[in-house]
Each structure stands twice: as structure tokens, then as C-alpha cells.
Design a protein around this motif. Structure first.
Motif, PDB file in Angstrom:
ATOM      1  N   VAL A  85       2.059   8.595   5.132  1.00  0.00           N
ATOM      2  CA  VAL A  85       0.799   7.880   5.380  1.00  0.00           C
ATOM      3  C   VAL A  85       0.092   8.516   6.583  1.00  0.00           C
ATOM      4  O   VAL A  85       0.704   8.649   7.642  1.00  0.00           O
ATOM      5  CB  VAL A  85       1.061   6.384   5.647  1.00  0.00           C
ATOM      6  CG1 VAL A  85      -0.255   5.633   5.808  1.00  0.00           C
ATOM      7  CG2 VAL A  85       1.892   5.772   4.530  1.00  0.00           C
ATOM      8  N   SER A 117      -2.287   1.313   7.053  1.00  0.00           N
ATOM      9  CA  SER A 117      -0.890   1.043   6.707  1.00  0.00           C
ATOM     10  C   SER A 117       0.073   2.019   7.363  1.00  0.00           C
ATOM     11  O   SER A 117       1.269   2.021   7.047  1.00  0.00           O
ATOM     12  CB  SER A 117      -0.709   1.097   5.174  1.00  0.00           C
ATOM     13  OG  SER A 117      -1.446   0.072   4.545  1.00  0.00           O
ATOM     14  N   SER A 118      -0.416   2.855   8.256  1.00  0.00           N
ATOM     15  CA  SER A 118       0.456   3.838   8.902  1.00  0.00           C
ATOM     16  C   SER A 118       1.415   3.152   9.867  1.00  0.00           C
ATOM     17  O   SER A 118       1.160   2.037  10.350  1.00  0.00           O
ATOM     18  CB  SER A 118      -0.386   4.861   9.667  1.00  0.00           C
ATOM     19  OG  SER A 118      -1.033   4.242  10.765  1.00  0.00           O
ATOM     20  N   ASP A 169       0.821  -1.213   0.000  1.00  0.00           N
ATOM     21  CA  ASP A 169       0.000   0.000   0.000  1.00  0.00           C
ATOM     22  C   ASP A 169       0.855   1.264   0.000  1.00  0.00           C
ATOM     23  O   ASP A 169       0.582   2.219  -0.731  1.00  0.00           O
ATOM     24  CB  ASP A 169      -0.933   0.011   1.213  1.00  0.00           C
ATOM     25  CG  ASP A 169      -2.048  -1.023   1.105  1.00  0.00           C
ATOM     26  OD1 ASP A 169      -2.267  -1.529  -0.009  1.00  0.00           O
ATOM     27  OD2 ASP A 169      -2.680  -1.319   2.140  1.00  0.00           O
ATOM     28  N   HIS A 182      -4.575   5.735   8.921  1.00  0.00           N
ATOM     29  CA  HIS A 182      -4.606   4.757   7.820  1.00  0.00           C
ATOM     30  C   HIS A 182      -4.140   3.383   8.336  1.00  0.00           C
ATOM     31  O   HIS A 182      -3.222   3.304   9.151  1.00  0.00           O
ATOM     32  CB  HIS A 182      -3.681   5.231   6.695  1.00  0.00           C
ATOM     33  CG  HIS A 182      -3.873   4.536   5.400  1.00  0.00           C
ATOM     34  ND1 HIS A 182      -3.363   3.281   5.154  1.00  0.00           N
ATOM     35  CD2 HIS A 182      -4.519   4.906   4.257  1.00  0.00           C
ATOM     36  CE1 HIS A 182      -3.676   2.900   3.930  1.00  0.00           C
ATOM     37  NE2 HIS A 182      -4.383   3.873   3.353  1.00  0.00           N
TER      38      HIS A 182
END
Length: 537
Positions: A128, A134-135, A116, A132
Motif C-alpha cells: 500500500v 489504508s497505509s 481495502d 494511501h
């Protein structure tokens, strides 16, 4: 050279996700980042990760010359540039699909986050948003990250058992050139030790040498010189001349108590007084074998797992009479060949087989109740096991599984009727081409479970219940091994089961998983089987 962060459940957050795809192209970069695997210097140069590969003695001068030359990096091929540009969404989608085939996002969020961040944020982890999935904040807070860090610490603890002893083995003598003994000898030669391999004749040893040659070719990647050196270190020795010179002697013959006693009586007369005498037995008590020795305190267990070259764990088994010095030297030998030593007490199945047996038995019970082997295996693979329990039984060999199961007879356990029938019919699994599954050229032929492409909630629930049922005896056996002192504590039990069976690393180990999950009720019997069967109609 590597970006190994994914192995700890985190992402390369300091520029690796941005720079590596630009340097070597996204296909190679994603492969390295999603697997965490390393490349050596020669490969690093070949793929463009390193500018040059030179001997250490000229490294500083070569680096200075490179900088002063003003040379620039070679441009990526046009396809790699397209994959870094307009084709990025296509590459990311394919990568997600490949990851999904191996791991669920809820179990291993880090590889999905890597994809991502590269696809949507140019590889810049700091770009990011905090909310989120995917942070960095979300990844670091994930239970998986905590548990994978725990697995790393457990691995380091196992490594420590072989560090304290000042013991540098140079010569190993292995008795028994079957699959296990031959592969033990090959791994020792691979790690630089001189190995003498004993069996009744050179003809019996020859297949082990042939297997070793194939292993060396794979590991040395076709470097004929290194392959030749390794083969030179592996010496057929039907007359057992090497036993007198060996630092470590490992018995790996068939599981017959009288045969092992006679062998050790002979080996003790031949061996140096300071040599480690070890058995690779998986089912016999060390105390019973040691009665043949003048000095029973010399005998320890060094129990490898099949396939030897791939399995990282080795159980170092303490008998009632085993001395601390012999155990320490055995652990040092295990570390010398780059394996992980796990100290265990002499008990039926030690740790790993003691937990695997009930697990595989429960899986076979499910098959007896009418649940398809494919459904059983899919539930456990979905949980995170590297291989399903029914396929594992087929791989080990149904005859071996049945023989090992005799240790359960004392507790009143009965072998599943279908297992008995298959063994009687000579259908022993992978090695005969037919067991619970059909095998073609060493590959399992399975029928896909008849789920729809979009799994229903009931499918997922039934799958989780099935996995919980089959795992329950394994968790109970792990607790029992700790309670009985087979391993010193719960952490070592978790380490042994993870590295000895491949138990899903995202859990942190069976006892860590059970502590986190509590003790949910486990479905059993026909009613449970009916629910599992209904879910795949």
C-alpha cells in the motif's frame, strides 16, 4: 487463535491479511480480522485454520507426523475461490456496508483498511503506498490507534488490582435469586466456583437456575458434560447453609436498608471470620449498611452491572471503615471470575451510575422538548455508544431509572414529566413491552429517523450538537467523580466509564475525549431543539 490487531486500531500487517483468506476463505477470514475474535482449537480445525487438534501430550509427535506425511491443505470450496477471485469486489462492498452499520471510518479506520488492503492489494500491507488512507503509516498515525492502545493499557491496569492478593476463592454464597443475584451466581459457577444461592424458597431460586442453564448452554456450545458440571456447582440453598463455608458472601437483595442490615447481622454470625462480606447495592451507602455489623470493617461493595454475563466491569467499593485486606480480596475475587475490578469510594452512584444518570436524564429532557427518541439515540450511536440513552432507559426499566434518579433530588433535579406519566401508567419499558419505545419479543420497535439517503451537512451538524449536549453532563459527572476522589485519577475514571457503560472506545474515554476536544459550547433549550427538529424535516 486470532488476529486481534483491529482491537488496537491497527491491521494484521505481517501476512495475516494475505494468508488467512487463502486458508479459510474470505468470508471467515474477514469475520475474524474485522472482529478480532478468537477461535478455539476445535473450531480452528473445523474451519481449516489448523491442520489438526490433538491433546498437548502428543502435539509434538502429531506435528512431526503431519510434516513428514507430505500432506497438503485441502482446496477451498469453489465458492470461496470465486470470492477470493472475480467476486472479490462484491465481497468487499458487502463487508464495507456491514462495517459502516457499526462504526464510522473516521472513528475506526482499521476495519476499513483491512477490507481495502485485501480487496485492492491482495492482502499485502507493505504494497500500500504511503499516502494511501489504508497505509500502515496512516493507520499508525491515527488518533484512534493511540486511544485504543490507551484503552488496552487501562484494561491491563484494572486487571492488576486483582493480582497482588494471594486469595483463591472456591466457594461463593449469594443471597438473592433475582435477576442480578441469580446471574452473579451463574457467572461464578461458570468460572468454576462452587456457589450456594439463597432466597426464601426453592421456588424463588428455580428461575435463576433455569437462566443459568441457558447461559451455560451458550457458553459451552452444547457440551452437555460441561453444562452438567456447571449446574452441579450451582446449589439452591434456601436455608443459607453455605454461608458458613463460603470464601465470599454477596448480598443482592432488594434496595431496602433495614432488610440489608438484618441480613448482614445474620450473615456475620454465620460467616467464617476471614470471609469477604460484600453488598451489590447500587444506591445505598455502605456506611449505613455496616452499622448492623459487629465489625463494620469487613463490609465492602462488589457492584456488578446488568447483564452480568456480558458486562466486564465490577466496582469494588470502599466504605469509610473497609479494610485494605477486605478490598484486596474482593478485587482478587473479581479477577478470578474474569471481570475487571475498579476501586471506587462509597458515594451516591459510585462512578458508573453517577455518570450514567445525568446522561440519561439529559436525553429524556431532549425527548420532552419534542426531539424524537429515535433521533436522540441515533446521534449517540453515531458517536460510538453501543446503545442509545433512551433505549437504555427502556432496557433498564423506567421504574428503576426513576428510583435511581431520586439520588439527584438533592441537587434540585426533577424527573421528566413523560417519565413519571409512563411509570404511573405501568409502561416500564422492555419488561412490559412499552416505554419510550414499543417492544415485541424483547426487541425494540423504532421508527427510522426521516433522513434522506445522502445525509445533508445540516443533519450531521445537528446530530453532533445533539450528541455533544447529551454527553456534556456525563463528562461533567466524570470530572466531578475524580475531583471528589470517588476514583483515584482520570485514567481510572476513563477505564470505568468505557468498560462500565460502553463509552465510545475510539475516544480513549470521556476525560481523554474532553481533553482532546476542549470545552465546545453546548446548545441547550428550545432554540437547540428547533435546530434538531428542523434537520430531520
Amino acid at each position: 487463535l486470532a488476529l486481534p490487531e483491529v482491537m488496537l486500531g491497527i491491521v494484521p500487517g505481517w501476512g495475516g491479511m494475505k494468508r488467512l483468506p487463502q486458508r479459510v476463505g474470505p468470508a471467515l477470514a474477514l469475520d475474524l480480522m474485522l472482529s478480532g475474535k478468537a477461535v478455539d482449537a476445535k473450531k480452528a480445525k473445523r474451519i481449516g485454520l489448523a491442520d489438526d487438534c490433538v491433546p498437548p501430550r502428543v502435539m509434538e509427535n502429531a506435528a512431526r507426523m503431519r510434516v513428514q506425511s507430505g500432506a497438503t491443505n485441502a482446496a477451498l470450496p469453489w465458492m470461496a475461490r470465486l470470492m477470493n477471485g472475480p467476486l472479490r469486489p462484491v465481497v468487499a462492498a458487502k463487508a464495507r456496508k456491514q462495517v459502516a452499520e457499526r462504526a464510522r471510518r473516521e472513528h475506526y479506520p482499521a476495519p476499513y483498511a483491512i477490507i481495502d488492503i485485501w480487496a485492492n492489494f491482495g492482502g499485502d500491507a507493505l504494497a500500500v503506498p504511503a499516502g494511501h488512507p489504508s497505509s500502515l503509516e496512516a493507520i499508525v498515525a491515527s488518533p484512534t490507534t493511540k486511544n485504543l492502545l490507551r484503552v488496552y493499557q487501562l484494561q491491563e491496569r484494572l486487571k492488576s488490582f486483582g493480582k497482588a492478593e494471594d486469595f483463591m476463592p472456591r466457594h461463593v454464597h449469594v443471597v438473592g435469586a433475582g435477576v442480578m443475584g441469580g446471574d452473579i451466581a451463574a457467572v461464578c459457577a461458570l468460572r468454576g466456583l462452587t456457589v450456594t444461592l439463597q432466597d426464601q424458597s426453592v421456588e424463588r431460586i428455580a428461575p435463576a437456575i433455569a437462566r443459568a442453564a441457558k447461559l451455560f448452554e451458550r457458553r459451552f456450545k452444547g457440551d452437555r458434560r460441561q453444562v452438567r458440571f456447571a449446574l452441579d456447582r450451582l446449589i439452591p440453598d434456601p436455608q443459607a447453609h453455605g454461608a458458613a463455608r463460603a470464601d465470599v458472601i454477596i448480598e443482592a437483595i432488594f434496595e431496602d436498608l433495614d432488610a440489608k442490615r438484618a441480613l448482614f447481622a445474620d450473615l456475620e454470625r454465620r460467616a467464617r471470620p476471614d470471609a469477604v462480606l460484600a453488598t451489590n447495592t447500587s444506591s445505598l451507602r455502605l456506611e449505613d449498611i455496616a452499622t448492623a455489623l459487629q465489625n463494620p470493617a469487613r463490609l465492602v461493595g462488589i457492584h456488578f452491572f446488568n447483564p452480568v454475563a456480558m458486562m466486564p466491569l465490577v466496582e469494588v467499593v470502599q466504605g469509610v471503615a473497609s479494610t485494605a485486606g477486605a478490598l484486596h480480596r474482593a478485587a482478587a475475587f473479581v479477577r478470578h471470575i474474569d471481570k475487571l475490578p475498579l476501586p471506587v469510594k462509597s458515594a451516591p452512584g459510585f462512578l458508573v451510575n453517577a455518570v450514567l444518570g445525568p446522561y440519561m436524564l439529559e436525553a429524556l429532557r431532549c425527548v420532552e422538548e419534542g426531539i424524537a427518541a429515535e433521533t436522540v439515540d441515533a446521534a449517540l450511536v453515531s458517536f460510538g455508544m453501543p446503545i442509545g440513552p433512551v433505549e437504555l432507559v427502556d432496557t433498564v426499566g423506567l421504574d428503576i431509572a426513576l428510583a435511581a434518579g431520586t439520588t439527584l433530588a438533592a441537587t434540585g433535579e426533577q424527573a421528566p414529566p413523560r417519565l413519571l406519566a409512563l411509570v404511573t401508567a405501568g409502561k416500564l419499558g422492555k419488561k412490559t413491552g412499552q416505554g419510550y419505545y414499543r417492544w415485541v419479543e424483547g426487541k425494540v420497535q423504532r421508527t427510522k429517523a426521516p433522513h434522506s439517503q445522502a445525509p445533508r451537512t445540516s443533519d450531521t451538524v445537528a446530530e453532533q450538537e445533539l450528541a455533544a449536549r447529551i454527553l456534556a453532563p456525563m463528562l461533567g459527572a466524570a470530572r466531578r467523580c475524580v475531583g471528589e476522589g470517588v476514583v483515584a485519577d482520570a485514567d481510572l475514571a476513563d477505564a470505568g466509564v468505557i468498560f462500565g457503560t460502553g463509552f465510545a472506545p475510539w475516544t480513549g474515554g470521556p476525560l481523554q475525549y474532553q481533553q482532546h476536544m476542549g470545552n465546545p459550547p453546548i446548545g441547550r433549550g428550545p432554540a437547540f431543539a428547533d435546530r434538531a427538529l428542523a434537520s430531520v424535516q
